[in-house]
Design a protein around this motif. Structure first.
Motif, PDB file in Angstrom:
ATOM      1  N   SER A 186     114.684 -60.085 -36.203  1.00 51.42           N
ATOM      2  CA  SER A 186     114.846 -59.398 -34.929  1.00 51.42           C
ATOM      3  C   SER A 186     113.512 -58.800 -34.496  1.00 51.42           C
ATOM      4  CB  SER A 186     115.891 -58.292 -35.082  1.00 51.42           C
ATOM      5  OG  SER A 186     115.960 -57.528 -33.905  1.00 51.42           O
ATOM      6  N   ASP A 187     113.198 -58.950 -33.224  1.00 53.46           N
ATOM      7  CA  ASP A 187     111.964 -58.358 -32.693  1.00 53.46           C
ATOM      8  C   ASP A 187     112.058 -56.844 -32.582  1.00 53.46           C
ATOM      9  OD1 ASP A 187     110.451 -60.588 -32.485  1.00 53.46           O
ATOM     10  OD2 ASP A 187     110.842 -60.926 -30.356  1.00 53.46           O
ATOM     11  N   ASN A 188     113.232 -56.364 -32.240  1.00 53.16           N
ATOM     12  CA  ASN A 188     113.397 -54.944 -31.960  1.00 53.16           C
ATOM     13  C   ASN A 188     114.714 -54.459 -32.558  1.00 53.16           C
ATOM     14  OD1 ASN A 188     112.695 -52.476 -30.897  1.00 53.16           O
ATOM     15  ND2 ASN A 188     113.504 -52.915 -28.877  1.00 53.16           N
ATOM     16  N   PHE A 189     114.800 -54.470 -33.877  1.00 52.61           N
ATOM     17  CA  PHE A 189     116.043 -54.073 -34.542  1.00 52.61           C
ATOM     18  C   PHE A 189     116.360 -52.610 -34.277  1.00 52.61           C
ATOM     19  CE2 PHE A 189     118.812 -52.963 -38.094  1.00 52.61           C
ATOM     20  CZ  PHE A 189     119.692 -54.030 -38.072  1.00 52.61           C
ATOM     21  N   VAL A 190     115.335 -51.763 -34.315  1.00 55.85           N
ATOM     22  CA  VAL A 190     115.503 -50.338 -34.036  1.00 55.85           C
ATOM     23  C   VAL A 190     114.777 -50.054 -32.726  1.00 55.85           C
ATOM     24  CG1 VAL A 190     115.138 -48.003 -34.891  1.00 55.85           C
ATOM     25  CG2 VAL A 190     115.493 -49.855 -36.503  1.00 55.85           C
ATOM     26  N   ASP A 191     115.541 -49.906 -31.654  1.00 51.10           N
ATOM     27  CA  ASP A 191     114.903 -49.606 -30.379  1.00 51.10           C
ATOM     28  C   ASP A 191     114.450 -48.141 -30.363  1.00 51.10           C
ATOM     29  OD1 ASP A 191     117.534 -48.708 -30.417  1.00 51.10           O
ATOM     30  OD2 ASP A 191     117.664 -48.670 -28.239  1.00 51.10           O
ATOM     31  N   ARG A 192     113.409 -47.880 -29.608  1.00 52.68           N
ATOM     32  CA  ARG A 192     112.844 -46.524 -29.562  1.00 52.68           C
ATOM     33  C   ARG A 192     113.355 -45.805 -28.317  1.00 52.68           C
ATOM     34  NH1 ARG A 192     106.938 -44.883 -28.134  1.00 52.68           N
ATOM     35  NH2 ARG A 192     107.059 -42.673 -28.555  1.00 52.68           N
ATOM     36  N   PRO A 193     114.183 -44.772 -28.517  1.00 48.26           N
ATOM     37  CA  PRO A 193     114.637 -43.995 -27.360  1.00 48.26           C
ATOM     38  C   PRO A 193     113.464 -43.251 -26.720  1.00 48.26           C
ATOM     39  CG  PRO A 193     115.960 -43.500 -29.309  1.00 48.26           C
ATOM     40  CD  PRO A 193     114.790 -44.307 -29.749  1.00 48.26           C
ATOM     41  N   PRO A 194     113.606 -42.877 -25.458  1.00 46.75           N
ATOM     42  CA  PRO A 194     112.540 -42.097 -24.823  1.00 46.75           C
ATOM     43  C   PRO A 194     112.316 -40.782 -25.592  1.00 46.75           C
ATOM     44  CG  PRO A 194     114.213 -42.746 -23.231  1.00 46.75           C
ATOM     45  CD  PRO A 194     114.712 -43.145 -24.569  1.00 46.75           C
ATOM     46  N   HIS A 195     111.096 -40.369 -25.677  1.00 48.94           N
ATOM     47  CA  HIS A 195     110.673 -39.122 -26.336  1.00 48.94           C
ATOM     48  C   HIS A 195     110.805 -39.155 -27.858  1.00 48.94           C
ATOM     49  CE1 HIS A 195     110.589 -37.606 -22.292  1.00 48.94           C
ATOM     50  NE2 HIS A 195     111.884 -37.800 -22.150  1.00 48.94           N
ATOM     51  N   ALA A 196     111.140 -40.281 -28.427  1.00 48.15           N
ATOM     52  CA  ALA A 196     111.240 -40.380 -29.888  1.00 48.15           C
ATOM     53  C   ALA A 196     109.844 -40.597 -30.472  1.00 48.15           C
ATOM     54  CB  ALA A 196     112.154 -41.534 -30.277  1.00 48.15           C
ATOM     55  N   PRO A 197     109.621 -40.149 -31.693  1.00 45.64           N
ATOM     56  CA  PRO A 197     108.316 -40.364 -32.333  1.00 45.64           C
ATOM     57  C   PRO A 197     108.006 -41.857 -32.488  1.00 45.64           C
ATOM     58  CG  PRO A 197     109.683 -38.861 -33.623  1.00 45.64           C
ATOM     59  CD  PRO A 197     110.534 -39.394 -32.535  1.00 45.64           C
ATOM     60  N   GLU A 198     106.729 -42.180 -32.563  1.00 44.98           N
ATOM     61  CA  GLU A 198     106.315 -43.580 -32.645  1.00 44.98           C
ATOM     62  C   GLU A 198     106.695 -44.248 -33.956  1.00 44.98           C
ATOM     63  OE1 GLU A 198     102.619 -45.044 -31.353  1.00 44.98           O
ATOM     64  OE2 GLU A 198     102.364 -43.456 -29.880  1.00 44.98           O
ATOM     65  N   ILE A 199     106.973 -43.476 -34.985  1.00 44.60           N
ATOM     66  CA  ILE A 199     107.360 -44.061 -36.278  1.00 44.60           C
ATOM     67  C   ILE A 199     108.615 -44.922 -36.128  1.00 44.60           C
ATOM     68  CG2 ILE A 199     108.736 -42.081 -37.030  1.00 44.60           C
ATOM     69  CD1 ILE A 199     106.527 -44.013 -39.410  1.00 44.60           C
ATOM     70  N   ILE A 200     109.453 -44.579 -35.164  1.00 44.58           N
ATOM     71  CA  ILE A 200     110.673 -45.362 -34.917  1.00 44.58           C
ATOM     72  C   ILE A 200     110.303 -46.794 -34.539  1.00 44.58           C
ATOM     73  CG2 ILE A 200     112.742 -45.557 -33.482  1.00 44.58           C
ATOM     74  CD1 ILE A 200     112.792 -43.159 -35.335  1.00 44.58           C
ATOM     75  N   ASP A 201     109.289 -46.935 -33.706  1.00 44.08           N
ATOM     76  CA  ASP A 201     108.865 -48.262 -33.274  1.00 44.08           C
ATOM     77  C   ASP A 201     108.070 -48.988 -34.356  1.00 44.08           C
ATOM     78  OD1 ASP A 201     108.968 -50.182 -31.289  1.00 44.08           O
ATOM     79  OD2 ASP A 201     106.995 -49.634 -30.489  1.00 44.08           O
ATOM     80  N   THR A 202     107.464 -48.237 -35.245  1.00 45.46           N
ATOM     81  CA  THR A 202     106.635 -48.826 -36.296  1.00 45.46           C
ATOM     82  C   THR A 202     107.453 -49.633 -37.287  1.00 45.46           C
ATOM     83  OG1 THR A 202     105.148 -46.949 -36.082  1.00 45.46           O
ATOM     84  CG2 THR A 202     104.910 -48.284 -38.047  1.00 45.46           C
ATOM     85  N   VAL A 203     108.684 -49.240 -37.567  1.00 43.59           N
ATOM     86  CA  VAL A 203     109.485 -49.949 -38.572  1.00 43.59           C
ATOM     87  C   VAL A 203     109.887 -51.345 -38.128  1.00 43.59           C
ATOM     88  CG1 VAL A 203     110.341 -47.848 -39.652  1.00 43.59           C
ATOM     89  CG2 VAL A 203     111.673 -48.918 -37.842  1.00 43.59           C
ATOM     90  N   ASN A 204     109.666 -51.684 -36.870  1.00 45.26           N
ATOM     91  CA  ASN A 204     109.957 -53.032 -36.387  1.00 45.26           C
ATOM     92  C   ASN A 204     108.832 -54.020 -36.700  1.00 45.26           C
ATOM     93  OD1 ASN A 204     112.542 -52.666 -35.193  1.00 45.26           O
ATOM     94  ND2 ASN A 204     111.560 -51.563 -33.531  1.00 45.26           N
ATOM     95  N   LYS A 205     107.754 -53.555 -37.267  1.00 48.13           N
ATOM     96  CA  LYS A 205     106.623 -54.418 -37.597  1.00 48.13           C
ATOM     97  C   LYS A 205     106.992 -55.338 -38.768  1.00 48.13           C
ATOM     98  CE  LYS A 205     103.346 -52.070 -35.135  1.00 48.13           C
ATOM     99  NZ  LYS A 205     103.965 -51.953 -33.869  1.00 48.13           N
ATOM    100  N   PRO A 206     106.424 -56.537 -38.803  1.00 48.69           N
ATOM    101  CA  PRO A 206     106.741 -57.484 -39.883  1.00 48.69           C
ATOM    102  C   PRO A 206     106.419 -56.956 -41.282  1.00 48.69           C
ATOM    103  CG  PRO A 206     105.557 -58.586 -38.107  1.00 48.69           C
ATOM    104  CD  PRO A 206     105.557 -57.129 -37.781  1.00 48.69           C
ATOM    105  N   PHE A 207     105.420 -56.091 -41.396  1.00 49.03           N
ATOM    106  CA  PHE A 207     105.059 -55.547 -42.706  1.00 49.03           C
ATOM    107  C   PHE A 207     106.245 -54.872 -43.375  1.00 49.03           C
ATOM    108  CE2 PHE A 207     103.776 -51.764 -45.110  1.00 49.03           C
ATOM    109  CZ  PHE A 207     103.085 -52.378 -46.148  1.00 49.03           C
ATOM    110  N   PHE A 208     106.998 -54.075 -42.620  1.00 47.15           N
ATOM    111  CA  PHE A 208     108.147 -53.371 -43.189  1.00 47.15           C
ATOM    112  C   PHE A 208     109.239 -54.344 -43.627  1.00 47.15           C
ATOM    113  CE2 PHE A 208     106.084 -49.885 -41.020  1.00 47.15           C
ATOM    114  CZ  PHE A 208     106.252 -48.842 -41.907  1.00 47.15           C
ATOM    115  N   ALA A 209     109.452 -55.394 -42.865  1.00 41.36           N
ATOM    116  CA  ALA A 209     110.451 -56.402 -43.239  1.00 41.36           C
ATOM    117  C   ALA A 209     110.027 -57.126 -44.516  1.00 41.36           C
ATOM    118  CB  ALA A 209     110.643 -57.398 -42.101  1.00 41.36           C
ATOM    119  N   ILE A 210     108.753 -57.450 -44.626  1.00 41.93           N
ATOM    120  CA  ILE A 210     108.261 -58.144 -45.823  1.00 41.93           C
ATOM    121  C   ILE A 210     108.398 -57.255 -47.055  1.00 41.93           C
ATOM    122  CG2 ILE A 210     106.175 -59.067 -46.913  1.00 41.93           C
ATOM    123  CD1 ILE A 210     105.370 -60.045 -44.063  1.00 41.93           C
ATOM    124  N   VAL A 211     108.080 -55.974 -46.910  1.00 42.20           N
ATOM    125  CA  VAL A 211     108.217 -55.039 -48.035  1.00 42.20           C
ATOM    126  C   VAL A 211     109.681 -54.951 -48.472  1.00 42.20           C
ATOM    127  CG1 VAL A 211     108.045 -52.612 -48.703  1.00 42.20           C
ATOM    128  CG2 VAL A 211     106.142 -53.716 -47.523  1.00 42.20           C
TER     129      VAL A 211
END
Length: 127
Positions: free
Chosen positions: A27-52
Motif C-alpha cells: 500500500s502506498d498510504n496505509f496510514v493516512d496523515r490527518p491534518p495537524h498530525a505529526p510527520e512521523i505518521i507519514d514516515t511509517v508509510n516509507k518502504p524502509f519500515f515495511a522492509i524492517v
C-alpha cells in the motif's frame, strides 16, 4: 518442527509481523496523515519500515524452530515489543488527530497484539 509447538505464540506473532510488513509494502498510504498530525505518521508509510517489519517477521518465524533461551528469547521479545508498541503508538496518534477521536479497529487490534506480547514475555514458563 519440535520447537514450533513450544514457541507457537512467537511463531504466529512473527507471521503477524510479516503480514503487517506486507500490508505496508503493498500500500502506498496505509496510514493516512490527518491534518495537524505529526510527520512521523507519514514516515511509517516509507518502504524502509515495511522492509524492517518483513525482516523481523521472517527472523522471528525462523527462530521459532529453535529453543528459546537466554539472549535469543530476549532479542525476539525486544524486537517484537519494539515493533508492536511503536505501531500502537503511531496508530493512537493517528486516531487522536482524526476529526473525531474514535480508536479504529486496526488500532485496537495492534494494541491487543502489543499487550499479548507483553504478558507472554512476563508470564511464560520459558525463561
Amino acid at each position: 518442527m519440535r520447537y514450533i509447538r513450544q514457541n507457537r505464540l512467537w511463531f504466529f506473532t512473527g507471521l503477524e509481523t510479516l503480514a503487517l510488513g506486507i500490508c505496508f509494502a503493498m500500500s502506498d498510504n496505509f496510514v493516512d496523515r490527518p491534518p495537524h498530525a505529526p510527520e512521523i505518521i507519514d514516515t511509517v508509510n516509507k518502504p524502509f519500515f515495511a522492509i524492517v517489519l518483513i525482516l523481523i517477521g521472517i527472523f522471528v518465524s525462523i527462530m521459532s524452530n529453535s529453543p528459546f533461551d537466554g539472549k535469543m528469547r530476549s532479542i525476539i521479545i525486544f524486537l517484537l515489543s519494539l515493533v508492536w508498541v511503536f505501531y500502537s503508538i503511531i496508530f493512537l496518534i493517528h486516531d487522536y488527530y482524526a476529526p473525531i477521536f474514535v480508536p479504529h479497529l486496526d488500532t485496537i487490534l495492534i494494541i491487543f497484539v502489543a499487550t499479548r506480547i507483553t504478558f507472554e514475555s512476563a508470564w511464560s514458563d520459558h525463561r
